[in-house]
Design an enzyme around this catalytic site. Structure first.
Site, mmCIF file in Angstrom:
data_model
loop_
_atom_site.group_PDB
_atom_site.id
_atom_site.type_symbol
_atom_site.label_atom_id
_atom_site.label_comp_id
_atom_site.label_asym_id
_atom_site.label_seq_id
_atom_site.Cartn_x
_atom_site.Cartn_y
_atom_site.Cartn_z
ATOM 1 N N LYS A 115 26.965 65.159 30.338
ATOM 2 C CA LYS A 115 26.745 65.789 32.111
ATOM 3 C C LYS A 115 26.037 65.188 32.758
ATOM 4 O O LYS A 115 25.957 65.536 33.942
ATOM 5 C CB LYS A 115 26.226 67.205 31.701
ATOM 6 C CG LYS A 115 27.162 68.631 30.817
ATOM 7 C CD LYS A 115 26.645 69.695 31.076
ATOM 8 C CE LYS A 115 27.307 70.876 30.169
ATOM 9 N NZ LYS A 115 26.456 72.157 29.788
ATOM 10 N N LYS A 148 43.591 72.074 25.126
ATOM 11 C CA LYS A 148 42.963 73.353 24.780
ATOM 12 C C LYS A 148 42.725 74.044 26.436
ATOM 13 O O LYS A 148 42.897 73.802 27.700
ATOM 14 C CB LYS A 148 40.930 72.616 25.332
ATOM 15 C CG LYS A 148 40.488 74.059 24.009
ATOM 16 C CD LYS A 148 39.539 73.385 23.363
ATOM 17 C CE LYS A 148 38.332 73.934 24.121
ATOM 18 N NZ LYS A 148 36.703 74.423 24.151
ATOM 19 N N LYS A 173 38.027 77.099 31.286
ATOM 20 C CA LYS A 173 38.342 77.618 32.615
ATOM 21 C C LYS A 173 39.308 76.739 33.782
ATOM 22 O O LYS A 173 39.191 77.185 35.088
ATOM 23 C CB LYS A 173 36.799 77.625 32.785
ATOM 24 C CG LYS A 173 36.369 79.144 31.897
ATOM 25 C CD LYS A 173 34.575 78.840 32.235
ATOM 26 C CE LYS A 173 34.472 79.310 31.157
ATOM 27 N NZ LYS A 173 32.530 78.871 30.122
HETATM 28 P P1 AMP Z 1 33.311 78.169 26.548
HETATM 29 O O1 AMP Z 1 33.861 79.327 28.148
HETATM 30 O O2 AMP Z 1 33.855 76.521 26.625
HETATM 31 O O3 AMP Z 1 31.667 77.573 27.212
HETATM 32 O O4 AMP Z 1 33.260 78.595 25.791
HETATM 33 C C1 AMP Z 1 32.852 79.900 24.456
HETATM 34 C C2 AMP Z 1 33.235 80.205 23.516
HETATM 35 O O5 AMP Z 1 34.216 80.231 23.320
HETATM 36 C C3 AMP Z 1 32.770 78.711 23.216
HETATM 37 O O6 AMP Z 1 32.322 79.532 21.502
HETATM 38 C C4 AMP Z 1 34.386 78.187 22.261
HETATM 39 O O7 AMP Z 1 33.924 77.854 21.095
HETATM 40 C C5 AMP Z 1 35.702 79.565 22.672
HETATM 41 N N1 AMP Z 1 36.770 78.411 22.979
HETATM 42 C C6 AMP Z 1 36.725 78.282 24.721
HETATM 43 N N2 AMP Z 1 38.362 78.208 24.666
HETATM 44 C C7 AMP Z 1 38.450 77.889 23.136
HETATM 45 C C8 AMP Z 1 40.561 77.607 23.501
HETATM 46 N N3 AMP Z 1 40.688 77.197 24.168
HETATM 47 N N4 AMP Z 1 40.904 77.906 21.956
HETATM 48 C C9 AMP Z 1 39.596 78.224 21.618
HETATM 49 N N5 AMP Z 1 37.999 79.006 21.894
HETATM 50 C C10 AMP Z 1 37.440 78.599 22.321
#
Ligand code: AMP
Ligand code: TRP
Length: 338
Positions: free
Chosen positions: A116, A199, A202
């Site tokens: 970051k 993946k 956002k």
């Molecule tokens: P984030 O929004 O990236 O901070 O992710 C929040 C939670 O969602 C984390 O625990 C990630 O492991 C899970 N997560 C985010 N994107 C995915 C995805 N495409 N597939 C599965 N789990 C996800």
């Protein structure tokens, strides 16, 4: 005699306008499953959200939205302790203590900080970003959590948390439970609908790649129907040769509880189009009540704020005892009345 239940704790930052289907399947759903078996603490780490660029005008709204989505998805704010990090001042206070036992070199080795700060540039990377992992350690140690379910990317922060707990206990006296990481099952990874080797996130390239939990279910249905599939016609799970179809099967299976093998059998001899039409319906049936419930909660922000205030009160009752104990062991002059 029944043994005390183990405590789990986790949180997800309020950095977008809505959670997406990947967040739900990869994280939230698993928290909801765990809350009945464990003594559960869930929170929204808004103090962490301000360690990188953020929009002051959006922070409160996003925090409420994420809170509403968690509750709509099944986090029960009575059964679990559910609150907003900035409402419990002990997080920042314990983080300071932990900063004072963390090595500069040790913090510099955190790969998320390196990534970051490289992106932000030396001047934009703040002390707050540097101290992100010690604040996270404080989040966990204040509640004496036994298990911390997080994604693989948080493993190093968990390891630091364990080291800090052991170091504090050895140096000043036993205060903290040393937590274990529970790395969430990777089987549940959801991929971008337009680019099924990336993946779902956002920040995907195309808005059609992700399904936002708060969007119009009709749009979600269109996104499923226009998902990129693979050459060939066979509906079969093969993550390497058929990433698009495999991703659709994963989503279908997790939302319905039907196994992938069962779905393969049901769709034998059928076309991709059949699978997509049916899955679009499954997704609409899943999203519609979730979205309605989220919007209902957001229509009454006072009630939502009341739930979060109650959660913060319950959290403080635990956090203040741990912090007082840590201060005491360190030898601070006790504050009168505390
Ligand atoms: P984030 O929004 O990236 O901070 O992710 C929040 C939670 O969602 C984390 O625990 C990630 O492991 C899970 N997560 C985010 N994107 C995915 C995805 N495409 N597939 C599965 N789990 C996800
Ligand atoms: N750093 C975590 C993430 O980005 C969020 C988080 C903050 C957290 N404090 C926590 C997760 C404590 C678990 C426990 O996903």
């Amino acid at each position: 005699m029944t043994a005390a239940r183990q405590r789990i704790l986790s949180g997800a930052k309020p950095t977008a306008d809505s959670l997406h289907l990947g967040n739900y399947i990869g994280a939230v759903r698993q928290w909801v499953d765990m809350q009945s078996q464990y003594d559960a603490v869930f929170f929204i780490p808004d103090l962490h959200a301000v360690t990188v660029d953020f929009e002051p005008g959006e922070l409160a709204r996003r925090t409420r939205t994420v809170a509403a989505q968690y509750i709509a998805a099944g986090i029960d704010p009575e059964q679990s302790i559910f609150f907003v990090q900035s409402h419990v001042p002990e997080h920042a206070e314990l983080a300071w203590v932990l900063n004072c036992i963390t090595g500069f070199g040790e913090a510099s080795r955190m790969t998320q900080f390196k990534d970051k700060s490289a992106k932000a540039g030396a001047d934009a990377a703040t002390l707050g970003l540097f101290a992100y992992p010690t604040l996270m350690a404080a989040d966990i140690l204040l509640y004496q959590a036994d298990l911390v379910p997080v994604g693989e990317d948080q493993r190093q922060h968990l390891e630091l948390t364990r080291n800090l707990a052991q170091r504090f206990n050895a140096r000043y006296g036993n205060v903290f439970t040393v937590p274990d990481a529970t790395i969430l099952k990777a089987t549940a990874k959801i991929y971008d609908l337009q680019n099924p080797t990336a993946k779902m996130s956002k920040t995907g390239e195309s808005p059609n790649g992700a399904i936002q939990l708060l969007e119009d279910p009709k749009i979600a249905a269109k996104r499923i129907k226009s998902a990129v599939t693979d050459a060939g016609t066979e509906i079969r799970f093969d993550a390497d040769a058929k990433p698009g179809v495999s991703n659709l099967l994963t989503i279908y299976s997790t939302l319905t509880g039907r196994s992938v093998a069962e779905l393969e059998e049901a769709y034998a001899g059928k076309m991709y189009g059949h699978l997509k039409v049916d899955l679009a319906e499954v997704v609409v049936d899943f999203l519609t009540p979730l979205r309605n419930r989220t919007n209902e909660l957001l229509e009454d922000p006072a009630e939502l704020d009341r739930l979060l205030a109650r959660g913060a009160e319950r959290a403080r009752a635990i956090a203040s005892v741990t912090l007082a104990n840590a201060y005491d062991k360190m030898g601070f002059l006790p504050r009168a009345g505390r």
